[in-house]
Design a protein around this motif. Sequence first.
Motif, mmCIF file in Angstrom:
data_model
loop_
_atom_site.group_PDB
_atom_site.id
_atom_site.type_symbol
_atom_site.label_atom_id
_atom_site.label_comp_id
_atom_site.label_asym_id
_atom_site.label_seq_id
_atom_site.Cartn_x
_atom_site.Cartn_y
_atom_site.Cartn_z
ATOM 1 N N VAL A 22 0.848 -1.202 0.000
ATOM 2 C CA VAL A 22 0.000 0.000 0.000
ATOM 3 C C VAL A 22 0.880 1.247 0.000
ATOM 4 C CG1 VAL A 22 -1.661 1.362 1.345
ATOM 5 C CG2 VAL A 22 -1.986 -1.103 1.103
ATOM 6 N N ARG A 23 1.907 1.264 0.850
ATOM 7 C CA ARG A 23 2.804 2.429 0.909
ATOM 8 C C ARG A 23 3.496 2.653 -0.429
ATOM 9 N NH1 ARG A 23 4.096 0.379 5.989
ATOM 10 N NH2 ARG A 23 6.061 -0.459 5.225
ATOM 11 N N HIS B 203 -0.403 9.138 -4.138
ATOM 12 C CA HIS B 203 -0.810 10.107 -3.113
ATOM 13 C C HIS B 203 -2.330 10.063 -2.896
ATOM 14 C CE1 HIS B 203 3.268 11.586 -3.278
ATOM 15 N NE2 HIS B 203 3.137 11.754 -4.585
ATOM 16 N N GLU B 204 -2.881 8.860 -3.015
ATOM 17 C CA GLU B 204 -4.308 8.615 -2.773
ATOM 18 C C GLU B 204 -4.415 7.300 -2.012
ATOM 19 O OE1 GLU B 204 -7.248 9.236 -5.916
ATOM 20 O OE2 GLU B 204 -5.570 9.835 -7.191
ATOM 21 N N PRO B 205 -4.507 7.355 -0.679
ATOM 22 C CA PRO B 205 -4.500 6.133 0.128
ATOM 23 C C PRO B 205 -5.589 5.128 -0.256
ATOM 24 C CG PRO B 205 -4.232 8.050 1.525
ATOM 25 C CD PRO B 205 -4.523 8.565 0.152
ATOM 26 N N ASN C 52 1.027 4.155 -2.762
ATOM 27 C CA ASN C 52 0.644 5.495 -2.322
ATOM 28 C C ASN C 52 1.753 6.523 -2.558
ATOM 29 O OD1 ASN C 52 -1.379 7.204 -1.240
ATOM 30 N ND2 ASN C 52 -0.232 7.273 0.680
ATOM 31 N N ARG C 53 3.015 6.086 -2.556
ATOM 32 C CA ARG C 53 4.118 7.015 -2.858
ATOM 33 C C ARG C 53 3.973 7.574 -4.271
ATOM 34 N NH1 ARG C 53 7.412 3.676 0.381
ATOM 35 N NH2 ARG C 53 7.969 2.339 -1.360
ATOM 36 N N ALA D 139 -4.579 3.459 -3.431
ATOM 37 C CA ALA D 139 -3.407 2.618 -3.152
ATOM 38 C C ALA D 139 -3.851 1.301 -2.505
ATOM 39 C CB ALA D 139 -2.422 3.356 -2.247
ATOM 40 N N GLU D 140 -4.833 1.357 -1.621
ATOM 41 C CA GLU D 140 -5.341 0.128 -1.000
ATOM 42 C C GLU D 140 -6.029 -0.757 -2.036
ATOM 43 O OE1 GLU D 140 -7.532 0.425 2.631
ATOM 44 O OE2 GLU D 140 -6.121 1.868 3.476
#
Length: 183
Positions: A30-31, A38-40, A34-35, A43-44
């Motif tokens: 996920v991280r 920039h949308e958590p 998201n890097r 990203a999930e």
Amino acid sequence: MTDADLLTRLRQGEHAAFDAIFRQWYEPVVRSANRILHEPGVAEEIAQDVFLELWRRRDRLPDGSSVAGYLVQAARNRALNHLRHLQVQKKSQLYVEALHEPAEHADADAHANELERAVQQAITELPPRTREVFLLNRERNLKYGEIAAQIGVSVKAVEANMSRALRQLREKLAPFLHRSADS
């Protein structure tokens, strides 16, 4: 238990091995996504797609594969594909908005009607699977993963069909797009 042991057990279809990999790597995947995004939330979603694909491809993973390397690279690729998709969507949205703006002149109305007919004709001329994928995405607003699940193909196949659809539509509608730019 080593990564190699987990990978061997995963290839054999052991849910416990998948669960162990998921628990260990979900947050890093996920991280990683998201890097880039920039949308958590997105990203999930991407991380879930990556793990789903890992399970689906478990029997085709080569010996000596790095689980971490596979997961992080898959997340990176999907995140970049998502950004490309957003760029294409943004460009096409400009054309769609232009179709829906009230025309100031009869010429503009006629051009919009002609363009609408051309768009419908171009969509009709797409290969059946490509047309189906395009319409599920654009009319029903389904995400690639949802389309893949619905029609029983991989997300990569959905991406390839969308790419083909957009390329063919751009080619067929190029005369209209250039005419709009000249106006």
